[in-house]
Design a protein around this motif. Structure first.
Motif, mmCIF file in Angstrom:
data_model
loop_
_atom_site.group_PDB
_atom_site.id
_atom_site.type_symbol
_atom_site.label_atom_id
_atom_site.label_comp_id
_atom_site.label_asym_id
_atom_site.label_seq_id
_atom_site.Cartn_x
_atom_site.Cartn_y
_atom_site.Cartn_z
ATOM 1 N N THR A 1 49.089 58.357 33.318
ATOM 2 C CA THR A 1 48.555 57.453 32.295
ATOM 3 C C THR A 1 48.850 56.009 32.643
ATOM 4 N N ARG A 2 50.069 55.739 33.041
ATOM 5 C CA ARG A 2 50.441 54.369 33.407
ATOM 6 C C ARG A 2 49.612 53.889 34.605
ATOM 7 N N GLN A 3 49.451 54.756 35.601
ATOM 8 C CA GLN A 3 48.665 54.385 36.775
ATOM 9 C C GLN A 3 47.214 54.095 36.388
ATOM 10 N N TYR A 4 46.664 54.919 35.511
ATOM 11 C CA TYR A 4 45.282 54.720 35.077
ATOM 12 C C TYR A 4 45.138 53.404 34.315
ATOM 13 N N LEU A 5 46.059 53.129 33.385
ATOM 14 C CA LEU A 5 45.990 51.890 32.616
ATOM 15 C C LEU A 5 46.102 50.674 33.530
ATOM 16 N N GLN A 6 46.978 50.741 34.520
ATOM 17 C CA GLN A 6 47.113 49.644 35.461
ATOM 18 C C GLN A 6 45.816 49.417 36.233
ATOM 19 N N ALA A 7 45.141 50.522 36.609
ATOM 20 C CA ALA A 7 43.872 50.403 37.334
ATOM 21 C C ALA A 7 42.802 49.787 36.441
ATOM 22 N N VAL A 8 42.737 50.216 35.186
ATOM 23 C CA VAL A 8 41.751 49.663 34.262
ATOM 24 C C VAL A 8 41.985 48.177 34.044
ATOM 25 N N LEU A 9 43.246 47.799 33.822
ATOM 26 C CA LEU A 9 43.562 46.396 33.596
ATOM 27 C C LEU A 9 43.311 45.555 34.848
ATOM 28 N N HIS A 10 43.518 46.138 36.011
ATOM 29 C CA HIS A 10 43.226 45.423 37.256
ATOM 30 C C HIS A 10 41.734 45.123 37.357
ATOM 31 N N GLN A 11 40.900 46.094 37.002
ATOM 32 C CA GLN A 11 39.459 45.859 37.041
ATOM 33 C C GLN A 11 39.044 44.819 35.997
ATOM 34 N N ALA A 12 39.653 44.869 34.830
ATOM 35 C CA ALA A 12 39.364 43.853 33.815
ATOM 36 C C ALA A 12 39.744 42.470 34.317
ATOM 37 N N ASP A 13 40.861 42.391 35.009
ATOM 38 C CA ASP A 13 41.327 41.121 35.559
ATOM 39 C C ASP A 13 40.326 40.559 36.557
ATOM 40 N N ARG A 14 39.746 41.420 37.381
ATOM 41 C CA ARG A 14 38.764 40.967 38.368
ATOM 42 C C ARG A 14 37.529 40.379 37.693
ATOM 43 N N LEU A 15 37.166 40.918 36.531
ATOM 44 C CA LEU A 15 36.005 40.389 35.814
ATOM 45 C C LEU A 15 36.303 39.048 35.147
ATOM 46 N N LEU A 16 37.557 38.848 34.774
ATOM 47 C CA LEU A 16 37.935 37.635 34.059
ATOM 48 C C LEU A 16 38.294 36.484 34.986
ATOM 49 N N ARG A 17 38.737 36.782 36.188
ATOM 50 C CA ARG A 17 39.301 35.769 37.072
ATOM 51 C C ARG A 17 38.255 34.811 37.631
ATOM 52 N N LEU A 18 38.683 33.605 37.928
ATOM 53 C CA LEU A 18 37.878 32.685 38.716
ATOM 54 C C LEU A 18 37.684 33.275 40.114
ATOM 55 N N PRO A 19 36.550 33.015 40.768
ATOM 56 C CA PRO A 19 36.295 33.639 42.075
ATOM 57 C C PRO A 19 37.379 33.386 43.106
ATOM 58 N N ASP A 20 38.004 32.196 43.094
ATOM 59 C CA ASP A 20 39.002 31.879 44.105
ATOM 60 C C ASP A 20 40.433 32.028 43.607
ATOM 61 N N ALA A 21 40.608 32.608 42.414
ATOM 62 C CA ALA A 21 41.951 32.752 41.852
ATOM 63 C C ALA A 21 42.631 33.972 42.458
#
Length: 218
Positions: free
Chosen positions: A187-207
């Motif tokens: 569960t923890r691994q899955y949540l970390q993966a989901v949040l990582h993908q969310a982060d990629r959508l939110l981040r500036l391209p060069d961040a």
């Protein structure tokens, strides 16, 4: 947030409150909203019916408080109110709380009943959404908006859609794949993966990327 009644006289007995909320959730899971009436709740909790009426104005109010108490293991509102959504990883208290909640078979049954009852008896979900989901979502949105305003998230990032995606992924895992949800490490691994993908959508391209960041999953 709660909207329980205040009464004069003797202080409320916290043990009675716990027994009532426990009985309410048990009956809700077993019989749905219609079967979780004050009379049956009081009987199972071993209290007088008037004790329930003095504390809650409706079964929807009682159940929403009981559901929130079952899922919130840490002071989430306080954590999100001061969160730096761009610079900080998700607070470990939140991650631990989410992993434990997702692995709780009782809470998965409560969530399934809550969603299922929304079709024929939408009042419960409407009350829960108004009192707990929307205020919590607004705190998360505000934390992300602060980061975007400071130029640390993409200006065109669709915050609401990203929040929906995280919540939807978490609920899918809880309800459709409960075997995996019962494994804390998975569960923890899955949540970390989901949040990582969310982060990629939110981040500036060069961040630079960050770990375990993003909105709350549920």
């Amino acid at each position: 947030m709660t909207s329980t009644r205040r009464t004069r006289g003797r202080p409320r007995d916290p043990e009675a409150d716990e027994a009532i909320m426990k009985a309410a959730l048990e009956l809700f899971v077993e019989r749905g909203l219609e079967g979780a009436n004050f009379e049956q709740i009081a009987k199972r909790a071993g209290v007088a019916k008037v004790t329930v009426y003095r504390r809650w104005s409706s079964k929807e109010e009682l159940l929403t408080q009981a559901i929130e108490q079952a899922r919130a293991l840490v002071p989430e509102n306080d954590i999100w109110a001061t969160a730096d959504a761009a610079a900080q990883p998700v607070d470990e208290r939140l991650m631990d709380s989410w992993a434990r909640t997702f692995g709780d078979a009782r809470f998965r049954a409560i969530l399934a009943q809550l969603i299922g009852s929304s079709v024929t008896q939408p009042s419960l979900l409407a009350t829960y959404r108004e009192q707990y989901i929307q205020p919590r979502r607004q705190l998360i949105h505000t934390a992300l908006e602060r980061a975007r305003h400071d130029g640390r998230l993409a200006a065109d990032a669709d915050l609401d859609t990203v929040i929906d995606m995280v919540v939807g992924a978490a609920m899918y895992r809880m309800l459709i794949d409960p075997g995996t949800a019962a494994d804390p490490a998975a569960t923890r691994q899955y949540l970390q993966a989901v949040l990582h993908q969310a982060d990629r959508l939110l981040r500036l391209p060069d961040a630079p990327p960050r770990q375990e960041a993003g909105p709350e999953p549920a």
